[in-house]
Design a protein around this motif. Structure first.
Motif, PDB file in Angstrom:
ATOM      1  N   PHE A 134      -1.097  -5.639   3.934  1.00  0.00           N
ATOM      2  CA  PHE A 134       0.236  -5.186   3.527  1.00  0.00           C
ATOM      3  C   PHE A 134       1.286  -6.273   3.737  1.00  0.00           C
ATOM      4  CE2 PHE A 134       4.297  -3.250   4.843  1.00  0.00           C
ATOM      5  CZ  PHE A 134       4.647  -2.637   3.659  1.00  0.00           C
ATOM      6  N   ALA A 135       1.182  -6.970   4.834  1.00  0.00           N
ATOM      7  CA  ALA A 135       2.175  -7.988   5.166  1.00  0.00           C
ATOM      8  C   ALA A 135       2.212  -9.068   4.090  1.00  0.00           C
ATOM      9  CB  ALA A 135       1.865  -8.612   6.522  1.00  0.00           C
ATOM     10  N   GLY A 136       3.390  -9.311   3.564  1.00  0.00           N
ATOM     11  CA  GLY A 136       3.560 -10.357   2.572  1.00  0.00           C
ATOM     12  C   GLY A 136       3.189  -9.968   1.156  1.00  0.00           C
ATOM     13  N   ASN A 137       2.855  -8.683   0.910  1.00  0.00           N
ATOM     14  CA  ASN A 137       2.476  -8.295  -0.455  1.00  0.00           C
ATOM     15  C   ASN A 137       3.699  -8.314  -1.366  1.00  0.00           C
ATOM     16  OD1 ASN A 137       3.215  -5.317  -1.563  1.00  0.00           O
ATOM     17  ND2 ASN A 137       3.200  -5.288   0.687  1.00  0.00           N
ATOM     18  N   TYR A 140       1.133   1.746  -0.357  1.00  0.00           N
ATOM     19  CA  TYR A 140       0.264   0.573  -0.486  1.00  0.00           C
ATOM     20  C   TYR A 140      -1.140   0.901   0.024  1.00  0.00           C
ATOM     21  CZ  TYR A 140      -1.286  -4.293  -0.177  1.00  0.00           C
ATOM     22  OH  TYR A 140      -1.976  -5.477  -0.332  1.00  0.00           O
ATOM     23  N   ALA A 141      -1.231   1.542   1.198  1.00  0.00           N
ATOM     24  CA  ALA A 141      -2.530   1.904   1.767  1.00  0.00           C
ATOM     25  C   ALA A 141      -3.262   2.902   0.879  1.00  0.00           C
ATOM     26  CB  ALA A 141      -2.337   2.475   3.173  1.00  0.00           C
ATOM     27  N   ARG A 142      -2.523   3.859   0.293  1.00  0.00           N
ATOM     28  CA  ARG A 142      -3.141   4.835  -0.609  1.00  0.00           C
ATOM     29  C   ARG A 142      -3.805   4.147  -1.800  1.00  0.00           C
ATOM     30  NH1 ARG A 142       1.210   8.209  -3.622  1.00  0.00           N
ATOM     31  NH2 ARG A 142       1.302   6.231  -4.767  1.00  0.00           N
TER      32      ARG A 142
END
Length: 328
Positions: free
Chosen positions: A196-199, A208-210
């Motif tokens: 997730f970081a930097g996306n 995002y996780a979904r």
């Protein structure tokens, strides 16, 4: 692939909206494409949203957005573009995001409108499109005046941002490689999954996780990097839609929604485009990243409010002037 059932996939936290039909239709060249229609529970539908995805997206990624529109009394008609989602892939390696001709996507959309949307859904028809889908809509727009009432185009893929080499250099390199018969080459390494970081896509970790979980559980839905041919075809379409002679032929009222913190599409290019044709106007969602409909609610709901005010066409609605973002 074409013998599979045209089912929709459900994952934890991402249930399939009810009251839907799903099937196949044949795109140009006989490519088998998956489509779905989601019907509102409202007895008299307010119209139909034709929902067009971006690159490396699929119907399943838009369940939350689909519910938003069906709750409003609208139907939603959508399909997986050729070469992605559960539609027929174009290379032996299914993870290469390939496209031979941009006009094939336009032809697929035209077939979808004529054979699925027109006979099976409810008037009026409005179009909501993201990124690559918005580029297809802009390219086809001069031909859509008799079919689509209004278009809302989200982070339209009209100019690359933050590229290591100038666009003219990318265009030249991809053209030369295509002429050498190497258009199938991937333009980069497949680095899925990414943290997730930097996306570049969203500031919302849950959405995002979904979406990452969807592609991890069903890798057949996702794509890796685009091919040389895909990049070259997109650059050609960008050049075409930015010409005044093309924009002057667009008569469908069009709302362009840009993401103010978009690392993929240049936000200023969207604002400039909105000022260059009479049927268009642009608004910016300050702070949002590229996938506005997958963003935190302070950005996502602002974009949806703008779309709700714009479609379906309503004699009493007021023009969208400015969207203020609210805290989550």
């Amino acid at each position: 692939m074409s013998d599979d059932l045209p089912e929709l996939i459900e994952t934890d936290g991402n249930p399939v909206p009810g009251n839907h039909v799903v099937g196949w239709f044949d795109g140009v060249g006989g490519k088998r494409l998956r489509y779905a229609i989601f019907k509102s529970e409202v007895s008299v539908a307010a119209g139909t949203v034709v929902l067009l995805h971006g690159r490396n997206e699929c119907i399943e990624k838009y369940y939350e957005t689909i519910r938003h529109f069906t709750d409003r009394g609208l139907w939603v008609a959508t399909f997986d573009w050729r070469g992605q989602g559960r539609s027929q892939r174009l290379l032996k390696n299914p993870f290469r995001g390939h496209l031979r001709r941009f006009r094939d996507m336009e032809a697929d959309l035209s077939i979808f409108l004529e054979t699925i949307v027109l006979p099976e859904t409810r008037l009026p028809f409005c179009l909501v499109a993201h990124s690559m889908g918005a580029l297809v809509a802009l390219s086809m727009a001069p031909k859509l005046a008799n079919r689509i009432e209004r278009m809302a185009l989200i982070a339209p893929f009209v100019e690359l941002s933050n590229q290591p080499i100038p666009t003219w250099g990318t265009r030249l390199i991809t053209r030369v490689l295509r002429m050498a018969g190497l258009g199938w080459l991937s333009s980069g390494k497949d680095r899925f999954p990414q943290p997730f970081a930097g996306n570049a896509l969203t500031t919302n970790i849950d959405r995002y996780a979904r979406n990452q979980a969807l592609y991890l559980a069903h890798p057949e839905l996702r794509l890796g990097p685009p091919t040389v041919c895909w990049v070259n075809e997109m650059l050609g379409a960008m050049d075409r839609i930015n010409r005044f002679e093309h924009l002057d032929q667009i008569h469908v009222p069009t709302l362009l929604i840009g993401a103010g913190n978009d690392p993929i599409v240049a936000p200023q290019a969207i604002e400039n485009l909105g000022n260059r044709f009479r049927a268009g106007r642009a608004i910016m969602i300050d702070g949002a990243r590229h996938e506005i409909l997958q963003e935190s609610d302070r950005y996502r709901l602002a974009a949806l409010a703008a779309i709700d005010a714009f479609i379906p066409p309503d004699q009493t609605s007021q023009p969208v002037q400015k969207v203020l973002t609210q805290p989550d």
